[in-house]
Design a protein around this motif. Structure first.
Motif, PDB file in Angstrom:
ATOM      1  N   VAL A 159      -3.429  -0.450   7.781  1.00  0.00           N
ATOM      2  CA  VAL A 159      -4.571  -1.014   7.065  1.00  0.00           C
ATOM      3  C   VAL A 159      -5.736  -1.074   8.033  1.00  0.00           C
ATOM      4  N   GLY A 160      -6.912  -0.700   7.563  1.00  0.00           N
ATOM      5  CA  GLY A 160      -8.054  -0.772   8.465  1.00  0.00           C
ATOM      6  C   GLY A 160      -9.339  -0.324   7.818  1.00  0.00           C
ATOM      7  N   THR A 161     -10.180   0.308   8.618  1.00  0.00           N
ATOM      8  CA  THR A 161     -11.516   0.699   8.175  1.00  0.00           C
ATOM      9  C   THR A 161     -11.612   2.188   7.849  1.00  0.00           C
ATOM     10  N   THR A 162     -10.523   2.923   8.029  1.00  0.00           N
ATOM     11  CA  THR A 162     -10.562   4.378   7.959  1.00  0.00           C
ATOM     12  C   THR A 162     -10.334   4.902   6.547  1.00  0.00           C
ATOM     13  N   ASN A 163     -11.321   5.622   6.017  1.00  0.00           N
ATOM     14  CA  ASN A 163     -11.164   6.322   4.744  1.00  0.00           C
ATOM     15  C   ASN A 163     -10.409   7.624   4.979  1.00  0.00           C
ATOM     16  N   LEU A 164      -9.849   8.172   3.896  1.00  0.00           N
ATOM     17  CA  LEU A 164      -9.161   9.455   4.010  1.00  0.00           C
ATOM     18  C   LEU A 164     -10.178  10.581   3.822  1.00  0.00           C
ATOM     19  N   ASP A 165     -11.082  10.685   4.808  1.00  0.00           N
ATOM     20  CA  ASP A 165     -12.104  11.723   4.741  1.00  0.00           C
ATOM     21  C   ASP A 165     -12.477  12.191   6.139  1.00  0.00           C
ATOM     22  N   PHE A 166     -13.224  13.296   6.186  1.00  0.00           N
ATOM     23  CA  PHE A 166     -13.623  13.885   7.462  1.00  0.00           C
ATOM     24  C   PHE A 166     -14.382  12.881   8.326  1.00  0.00           C
ATOM     25  N   ARG A 167     -15.325  12.181   7.718  1.00  0.00           N
ATOM     26  CA  ARG A 167     -16.195  11.293   8.486  1.00  0.00           C
ATOM     27  C   ARG A 167     -15.393  10.217   9.206  1.00  0.00           C
ATOM     28  N   SER A 168     -14.500   9.556   8.507  1.00  0.00           N
ATOM     29  CA  SER A 168     -13.722   8.493   9.130  1.00  0.00           C
ATOM     30  C   SER A 168     -12.738   9.021  10.159  1.00  0.00           C
ATOM     31  N   LEU A 169     -12.072  10.125   9.829  1.00  0.00           N
ATOM     32  CA  LEU A 169     -11.004  10.627  10.687  1.00  0.00           C
ATOM     33  C   LEU A 169     -11.509  11.422  11.880  1.00  0.00           C
ATOM     34  N   GLU A 170     -12.751  11.940  11.805  1.00  0.00           N
ATOM     35  CA  GLU A 170     -13.219  12.806  12.877  1.00  0.00           C
ATOM     36  C   GLU A 170     -14.530  12.365  13.524  1.00  0.00           C
ATOM     37  N   THR A 171     -15.316  11.522  12.847  1.00  0.00           N
ATOM     38  CA  THR A 171     -16.683  11.292  13.299  1.00  0.00           C
ATOM     39  C   THR A 171     -16.995   9.836  13.619  1.00  0.00           C
ATOM     40  N   ASN A 172     -16.657   8.923  12.725  1.00  0.00           N
ATOM     41  CA  ASN A 172     -17.053   7.516  12.887  1.00  0.00           C
ATOM     42  C   ASN A 172     -16.224   6.784  13.935  1.00  0.00           C
ATOM     43  N   PHE A 173     -16.747   5.653  14.375  1.00  0.00           N
ATOM     44  CA  PHE A 173     -15.983   4.681  15.153  1.00  0.00           C
ATOM     45  C   PHE A 173     -15.195   3.836  14.153  1.00  0.00           C
ATOM     46  N   GLU A 174     -13.868   3.873  14.242  1.00  0.00           N
ATOM     47  CA  GLU A 174     -13.003   3.186  13.288  1.00  0.00           C
ATOM     48  C   GLU A 174     -11.945   2.361  14.024  1.00  0.00           C
ATOM     49  N   VAL A 175     -11.282   1.467  13.285  1.00  0.00           N
ATOM     50  CA  VAL A 175     -10.175   0.698  13.848  1.00  0.00           C
ATOM     51  C   VAL A 175      -9.158   0.437  12.748  1.00  0.00           C
ATOM     52  N   ASN A 176      -7.870   0.594  13.078  1.00  0.00           N
ATOM     53  CA  ASN A 176      -6.785   0.364  12.120  1.00  0.00           C
ATOM     54  C   ASN A 176      -5.647  -0.403  12.763  1.00  0.00           C
ATOM     55  N   ALA A 177      -4.989  -1.203  11.943  1.00  0.00           N
ATOM     56  CA  ALA A 177      -3.742  -1.858  12.353  1.00  0.00           C
ATOM     57  C   ALA A 177      -2.578  -1.018  11.842  1.00  0.00           C
ATOM     58  N   PHE A 178      -1.644  -0.699  12.727  1.00  0.00           N
ATOM     59  CA  PHE A 178      -0.426   0.032  12.370  1.00  0.00           C
ATOM     60  C   PHE A 178       0.740  -0.944  12.468  1.00  0.00           C
ATOM     61  N   ILE A 179       1.389  -1.180  11.340  1.00  0.00           N
ATOM     62  CA  ILE A 179       2.326  -2.294  11.210  1.00  0.00           C
ATOM     63  C   ILE A 179       3.720  -1.768  10.890  1.00  0.00           C
ATOM     64  N   TYR A 180       4.718  -2.272  11.632  1.00  0.00           N
ATOM     65  CA  TYR A 180       6.101  -1.822  11.497  1.00  0.00           C
ATOM     66  C   TYR A 180       6.960  -3.006  11.051  1.00  0.00           C
ATOM     67  N   ASP A 181       6.947  -3.279   9.760  1.00  0.00           N
ATOM     68  CA  ASP A 181       7.649  -4.458   9.265  1.00  0.00           C
ATOM     69  C   ASP A 181       7.967  -4.277   7.784  1.00  0.00           C
ATOM     70  N   GLU A 182       9.230  -4.428   7.430  1.00  0.00           N
ATOM     71  CA  GLU A 182       9.676  -4.182   6.063  1.00  0.00           C
ATOM     72  C   GLU A 182       9.096  -5.198   5.081  1.00  0.00           C
ATOM     73  N   GLU A 183       9.089  -6.478   5.461  1.00  0.00           N
ATOM     74  CA  GLU A 183       8.604  -7.510   4.554  1.00  0.00           C
ATOM     75  C   GLU A 183       7.103  -7.373   4.304  1.00  0.00           C
ATOM     76  N   PHE A 184       6.333  -7.141   5.370  1.00  0.00           N
ATOM     77  CA  PHE A 184       4.893  -6.988   5.200  1.00  0.00           C
ATOM     78  C   PHE A 184       4.579  -5.753   4.361  1.00  0.00           C
ATOM     79  N   THR A 185       5.257  -4.650   4.648  1.00  0.00           N
ATOM     80  CA  THR A 185       5.019  -3.414   3.912  1.00  0.00           C
ATOM     81  C   THR A 185       5.349  -3.590   2.434  1.00  0.00           C
ATOM     82  N   ALA A 186       6.397  -4.368   2.133  1.00  0.00           N
ATOM     83  CA  ALA A 186       6.755  -4.648   0.742  1.00  0.00           C
ATOM     84  C   ALA A 186       5.629  -5.407   0.036  1.00  0.00           C
ATOM     85  N   GLY A 187       4.987  -6.332   0.750  1.00  0.00           N
ATOM     86  CA  GLY A 187       3.872  -7.079   0.171  1.00  0.00           C
ATOM     87  C   GLY A 187       2.693  -6.178  -0.145  1.00  0.00           C
TER      88      GLY A 187
END
Length: 483
Positions: free
Chosen positions: A414-442
């Motif tokens: 979850v974060g600020t990154t859209n699934l597009d060229f600008r977010s993935l290749e151009t902008n300054f972005e930040v994302n949280a990468f979370i490894y948890d079954e309960e949180f992912t279920a929520g």
């Protein structure tokens, strides 16, 4: 006839002097063939305008580096910790659920490509929409005793922005340090009066990469799209929501604004703080150090996560790479919510490959958008994804602005990154990468709930769209790598 010859003579001269040299420069940059072809086509069709457009919006800075991080003490410390985690990787995973082991390649990748420290002592809460988000942020700010750090793409001079301003002034008068970074383009309309009132009350506020004549350069294209709040180094927020009324009230013509944000407490907040500190160092060359800003890591059991920042200042397109790795390694499901669907070729390939391999791939995007060309460009990718078995859903209850990825019930981002060229290749972005079954279920629960307010697009129906519709999306598709 004479006029025609003069016109074409002038056109040919302009083309030779401007478009051809710039086209050669673009080819020598060795970008993806997709982006190279788009820029060269723009230069051929619009030789003069295309040159200026390239100079302002097209140059690649990842290899050149927009700014040096030499002397940034907080980043140096966390780099050492991430290097140690890589050296002692098995020991680093001791506090992790064994089920997460199948995603350890993503953890290792983020440690290498962005020094994204794996932390375990975290509590994370999903904030569903702006009312929950603003209430939680304002509550955290009220409790601040030492510092409040904010970094936002959009801060508006409206009811929401002024509510924030008044609260920050109150905390500043109580002796709390307040620092703010805003993007100069995203917050263009904020106004000097608003900023002066903050500064007159002891609050430090700066624009990220100001766009002002005569300093208007191609860096105008590289915007700080991050949304970060850090309070006392112990509570942090990130996600899709900016400080503006439309996140609460919706947007004219498209309805309510649907979004997702995170409240984080624990060790990962220090990693958010590192991102803010790096950008603060860039704007005023001041180091933020010490336990008041960076509390000692507890390494307790909790929600395991990594905070990864990506942008033209980093060595690698870290978030893009992590998305690709997660999608390519999916075993059962991939759920994506994004306001725009203009993925780079490698992400398109991974999504289609996963769907053809019997992975349940579902993508949720808005049917009505806040930007016409990105909307039509998003539509241009739908047919090839449907043909591969990807399921596409149009959100009907307003505008979905959430930005997240769910893979296999154990991993999400979850974060600020859209699934597009600008977010993935151009902008300054930040994302949280979370490894948890309960949180992912929520998070999955919210995704499935949003699907109930959506309509699924079927391939036979989509192929019946009008030729005008197809023409619009085809034209938009050409420029999608440049958006």
């Amino acid at each position: 006839m004479h006029f025609g010859m003069d016109f074409w003579s002038v056109f040919s001269m302009v083309f030779l002097v401007t478009a051809i040299p710039v086209a050669i420069m673009i080819i020598l940059e060795k970008r993806s063939p997709y982006k190279t072809a788009a820029w060269v086509l723009a230069l051929i069709l619009l030789p003069v305008f295309g040159v200026f457009f390239y100079l302002f919006f097209g140059q690649e800075y990842r290899k050149q580096k927009l700014f040096s991080r030499k002397g940034l003490k907080s980043l140096t410390r966390y780099r050492r910790l991430s290097f140690r985690q890589l050296r002692q990787f098995e020991q680093s995973l001791q506090n992790i659920d064994p089920k997460v082991r199948e995603k350890e390649n993503i953890i290792r990748l983020l440690l290498k490509n962005s020094n994204a420290l794996l932390t375990t002592g975290n509590k994370v809460k999903i904030l569903n929409n702006a009312d929950e988000t603003f209430s939680s942020i304002f509550e955290a700010i009220e409790t601040a005793v030492h510092h409040i750090h904010l970094e936002y793409y959009i801060l508006s001079n409206d009811k929401t922005g002024n509510r924030l301003k008044n609260l920050l002034i109150k905390k500043s008068r109580q002796g709390v340090e307040v620092r703010i970074i805003i993007d100069d383009v995203g917050s263009w309309s904020l106004g000097n009066k608003f900023m002066s009132e903050l500064r007159d009350n002891g609050i430090e506020i700066y624009s990220f990469m100001e766009v002002r004549f005569p300093r208007l350069t191609s860096r105008v294209n590289y915007r700080n799209h991050r949304k970060i709040v850090v309070v006392d180094g112990r509570t942090g927020f990130t996600g899709g929501i900016n400080f503006a009324d439309r996140y609460l009230e919706g947007a004219k013509g498209i309805g309510p604004w649907r979004d997702t944000h995170l409240r984080i407490e624990g060790d990962a907040v220090s990693c958010l703080q590192v991102v803010f500190a790096a950008d603060w160092f860039f704007v005023i060359h001041e180091n933020l150090t010490g336990q008041k800003y960076f509390p000692l890591l507890s390494e307790e059991k909790g929600v395991p996560m990594q905070i990864s920042a990506s942008g033209p200042d980093s060595d690698w397109a870290s978030i893009d790479q992590a998305f690709f790795k997660a999608i390519a390694g999916a075993k059962s499901k991939i759920y994506i919510a994004s306001p725009y669907l203009m993925p780079p070729p490698e992400i398109i390939f991974a999504l289609k490959t996963a769907a053809l391999g019997n992975v349940d791939v579902r993508i949720l995007i808005p049917e009505k958008s806040d930007a016409a060309i990105p909307m039509w460009s998003s539509f241009s990718y739908i047919e090839e994804l449907l043909e591969a078995g990807v399921r596409i859903f149009f959100y009907q209850a307003g505008f979905i602005h959430s930005k997240y990825l769910i893979v296999d019930d154990i991993f999400c981002s979850v974060g600020t990154t859209n699934l597009d060229f600008r977010s993935l290749e151009t902008n300054f972005e930040v994302n949280a990468f979370i490894y948890d079954e309960e949180f992912t279920a929520g998070l999955k629960k919210y995704f499935l709930s949003d699907l109930q307010n959506s309509r699924e697009i079927k391939l036979p129906e989509w192929k019946q769209r009008s030729w005008i519709f197809k023409l619009r999306e085809s034209l938009a598709h050409i420029v999608s790598p440049m958006l």
